[in-house]
Motif scaffolding. Structure first.
Motif, mmCIF file in Angstrom:
data_model
loop_
_atom_site.group_PDB
_atom_site.id
_atom_site.type_symbol
_atom_site.label_atom_id
_atom_site.label_comp_id
_atom_site.label_asym_id
_atom_site.label_seq_id
_atom_site.Cartn_x
_atom_site.Cartn_y
_atom_site.Cartn_z
ATOM 1 N N ARG A 139 -1.729 -4.965 9.685
ATOM 2 C CA ARG A 139 -2.622 -4.166 8.834
ATOM 3 C C ARG A 139 -2.537 -4.641 7.377
ATOM 4 N N PHE A 140 -3.693 -4.789 6.776
ATOM 5 C CA PHE A 140 -3.785 -5.015 5.332
ATOM 6 C C PHE A 140 -4.792 -4.020 4.771
ATOM 7 N N TYR A 141 -4.768 -3.872 3.454
ATOM 8 C CA TYR A 141 -5.682 -2.897 2.826
ATOM 9 C C TYR A 141 -6.444 -3.546 1.689
ATOM 10 N N ARG A 142 -7.718 -3.202 1.595
ATOM 11 C CA ARG A 142 -8.514 -3.688 0.463
ATOM 12 C C ARG A 142 -8.089 -2.904 -0.775
ATOM 13 N N LEU A 143 -7.886 -3.638 -1.881
ATOM 14 C CA LEU A 143 -7.495 -2.989 -3.131
ATOM 15 C C LEU A 143 -8.542 -1.958 -3.550
ATOM 16 N N THR A 144 -9.800 -2.299 -3.331
ATOM 17 C CA THR A 144 -10.880 -1.377 -3.689
ATOM 18 C C THR A 144 -10.747 -0.058 -2.921
ATOM 19 N N ASP A 145 -10.398 -0.159 -1.615
ATOM 20 C CA ASP A 145 -10.245 1.064 -0.815
ATOM 21 C C ASP A 145 -9.096 1.925 -1.338
ATOM 22 N N ILE A 146 -8.012 1.241 -1.750
ATOM 23 C CA ILE A 146 -6.855 1.989 -2.281
ATOM 24 C C ILE A 146 -7.259 2.709 -3.565
ATOM 25 N N ASN A 147 -7.968 1.983 -4.450
ATOM 26 C CA ASN A 147 -8.374 2.598 -5.722
ATOM 27 C C ASN A 147 -9.368 3.725 -5.510
ATOM 28 N N LEU A 148 -10.266 3.521 -4.534
ATOM 29 C CA LEU A 148 -11.205 4.604 -4.230
ATOM 30 C C LEU A 148 -10.452 5.813 -3.693
ATOM 31 N N PHE A 149 -9.469 5.552 -2.838
ATOM 32 C CA PHE A 149 -8.683 6.630 -2.253
ATOM 33 C C PHE A 149 -7.954 7.399 -3.364
ATOM 34 N N LEU A 150 -7.427 6.656 -4.329
ATOM 35 C CA LEU A 150 -6.702 7.289 -5.445
ATOM 36 C C LEU A 150 -7.656 7.790 -6.516
ATOM 37 N N ALA A 176 0.835 -1.213 0.000
ATOM 38 C CA ALA A 176 0.000 0.000 0.000
ATOM 39 C C ALA A 176 0.866 1.257 0.000
ATOM 40 N N THR A 177 2.002 1.230 0.717
ATOM 41 C CA THR A 177 2.878 2.423 0.717
ATOM 42 C C THR A 177 3.403 2.689 -0.687
ATOM 43 N N LYS A 178 3.694 1.592 -1.405
ATOM 44 C CA LYS A 178 4.205 1.763 -2.780
ATOM 45 C C LYS A 178 3.144 2.380 -3.672
ATOM 46 N N GLN A 179 1.914 1.853 -3.555
ATOM 47 C CA GLN A 179 0.850 2.350 -4.446
ATOM 48 C C GLN A 179 0.478 3.792 -4.143
ATOM 49 N N LEU A 180 0.549 4.148 -2.855
ATOM 50 C CA LEU A 180 0.103 5.493 -2.474
ATOM 51 C C LEU A 180 1.259 6.494 -2.385
ATOM 52 N N GLY A 181 2.491 5.990 -2.345
ATOM 53 C CA GLY A 181 3.636 6.880 -2.277
ATOM 54 C C GLY A 181 3.773 7.575 -0.926
ATOM 55 N N VAL A 182 3.374 6.910 0.146
ATOM 56 C CA VAL A 182 3.502 7.486 1.491
ATOM 57 C C VAL A 182 4.186 6.459 2.393
ATOM 58 N N SER A 183 4.587 6.889 3.585
ATOM 59 C CA SER A 183 5.308 5.987 4.491
ATOM 60 C C SER A 183 4.326 5.109 5.285
ATOM 61 N N ILE A 184 4.899 4.085 5.929
ATOM 62 C CA ILE A 184 4.078 3.215 6.784
ATOM 63 C C ILE A 184 3.483 4.018 7.937
ATOM 64 N N ASP A 185 4.291 4.939 8.499
ATOM 65 C CA ASP A 185 3.784 5.764 9.614
ATOM 66 C C ASP A 185 2.572 6.601 9.179
ATOM 67 N N THR A 186 2.652 7.121 7.965
ATOM 68 C CA THR A 186 1.516 7.917 7.451
ATOM 69 C C THR A 186 0.272 7.050 7.342
ATOM 70 N N LEU A 187 0.462 5.836 6.833
ATOM 71 C CA LEU A 187 -0.697 4.945 6.705
ATOM 72 C C LEU A 187 -1.285 4.611 8.079
ATOM 73 N N ARG A 188 -0.398 4.429 9.068
ATOM 74 C CA ARG A 188 -0.896 4.139 10.429
ATOM 75 C C ARG A 188 -1.705 5.325 10.962
ATOM 76 N N ARG A 189 -1.200 6.533 10.709
ATOM 77 C CA ARG A 189 -1.935 7.741 11.168
ATOM 78 C C ARG A 189 -3.283 7.838 10.462
ATOM 79 N N TRP A 190 -3.281 7.588 9.134
ATOM 80 C CA TRP A 190 -4.544 7.661 8.379
ATOM 81 C C TRP A 190 -5.532 6.611 8.881
ATOM 82 N N ASP A 191 -4.997 5.448 9.266
ATOM 83 C CA ASP A 191 -5.847 4.378 9.779
ATOM 84 C C ASP A 191 -6.478 4.826 11.103
ATOM 85 N N ALA A 192 -5.629 5.361 11.985
ATOM 86 C CA ALA A 192 -6.126 5.792 13.302
ATOM 87 C C ALA A 192 -7.163 6.907 13.163
ATOM 88 N N ALA A 193 -6.954 7.763 12.152
ATOM 89 C CA ALA A 193 -7.867 8.896 11.958
ATOM 90 C C ALA A 193 -9.109 8.490 11.163
#
Lengths: 110, 256
Positions: free
Chosen positions: B54-65, B23-40
């Motif tokens: 932590r895992f991420y649904r591909l659909t959620d990633i595509n929706l996010f992007l 997910a960090t590769k697809q979104l271009g952000v760090s693991i810490d950022t993803l953890r913060r986004w998850d918590a928020a």
């Protein structure tokens, strides 16, 4: 004032073509894409063609048509050209989608 | 939430979950950022495995992007059809026509008028083709998926219809595979609704694509093709995933 001038120009245009049937396509819409709407346009226009002789010239005016596809044209222009053949004259066909559509129709049918 | 999953070698999970690293590769952000986004609650993860990774649904990633083409493809290839979100779903031609006209307006000042009208025409032709060939015969979801991303300059249309092979077999029963059918659809004047005067639609699409700075990715069944400007040859290729209906992704250049 401007509207009066435009009206006069329109009347002059009608007068120039007074012996011809004029089909102003924008009266069917400016985005002419689907088969059902092309077919509906053709059916709706039949009463206007009822008293037209097959030797009469038919002028099709594309002014202000923004989007035309072969699907719409196949349901309207193709039967029109089948009936009136070279009596059908097309005007103001500069729009990019109108040009591309007419090229495909001409390549395959005429 | 705990799911039992198996990790495949390419880091993809069997139910379309990806690892946090992927997910960090697809979104271009760090693991810490993803953890913060998850918590928020900005991009929620799915906890899985004995350690609750932590895992991420591909659909959620595509929706996010807002990856429109990936979302449409996921919808088209899913084994069970679901109604798409309202903003991309055109259950009838009337809805499609209204949204096509909205696209036409949205493209103003993004591409020259001549390109705007041509893009609307080919999108209109592809979308209406789906309705023409599946009227009364939709296998599950009626209508089409239609979306566009003006920043990434693409227009996406998909349907879960019968596909080109099944449609064209009405007119040409000897067709044996989706690749042959795809080629015929883009090169010959033939229609699955013979004897009606039809069959110009995809030839028109091809003509417009190769004469303008546009691209087209088109898939039906297990065959796909790619067209671009000046590309006079049609080569169909095997596709990795099966699409029963059709998916089309039109690309275009911005105004220069």
């Amino acid at each position: 004032m401007l509207e009066d001038v435009l009206l006069l120009l329109d009347l002059k245009k009608e007068h120039d073509y007074e012996n011809n049937m004029i089909i102003v396509l924008k009266k069917f819409g400016t985005t002419l894409v689907s088969r059902p709407s092309g077919k509906e346009a053709w059916l709706a226009f039949q009463p206007n063609l009822k008293n037209t002789s097959d030797s009469e010239e038919i002028v099709v005016d594309f002014t202000d048509v923004l989007v035309l596809t072969p699907s719409w044209a196949d349901e309207f222009l193709t039967p029109l050209r089948s009936r009136f053949k070279d009596k059908v004259r097309l005007f103001n066909t500069d729009n990019s989608s109108v040009k591309a559509t007419l090229e495909i129709l001409d390549k395959n049918k005429f | 939430m705990v799911l039992l999953c198996t990790v495949s070698p390419n880091n993809m999970l069997s139910n379309d979950l990806i690892s946090i690293r992927e997910a960090t590769k697809q979104l271009g952000v760090s693991i810490d950022t993803l953890r913060r986004w998850d918590a928020a609650g900005r991009l929620p993860s799915v906890r899985s495995g004995p350690r609750g990774h932590r895992f991420y649904r591909l659909t959620d990633i595509n929706l996010f992007l807002r990856n429109e083409s990936a979302l449409a493809k996921q919808w088209a290839i899913a084994s069970v059809g679901v109604t798409p979100p309202n903003d991309v779903y055109c259950p009838t031609r009337d809805v499609f026509q209204a949204r096509l006209e909205r696209l036409q307006h949205s493209l103003e000042n993004i591409v020259p008028d001549s390109a705007r009208y041509l893009l609307s025409a080919i999108a209109g032709e592809i979308g209406n083709n789906s309705f023409d060939h599946n009227l009364g015969n939709w296998p599950d979801i009626t209508g089409i998926y239609f979306s566009y991303d003006l920043n990434n300059r693409n227009i996406v249309l998909a349907d879960r219809g019968q596909g080109i092979l099944k449609t064209l077999r009405h007119a040409r029963p000897q067709l044996t595979n989706a690749g042959e059918a795809l080629k015929v659809a883009f090169t010959e004047t033939i229609s699955g609704r013979t004897p009606e005067a039809r069959g110009n639609g995809l030839k028109f699409v091809r003509k417009v694509i190769i004469e303008n700075p546009f691209t087209l990715k088109f898939q039906t069944g297990d065959a796909k093709l790619f067209l671009k400007e000046h590309d006079n040859n049609i080569t169909t290729l095997p596709a990795g995933e099966y699409v029963r209906g059709c998916i089309a992704i039109i690309g275009f250049e911005k105004r220069t």
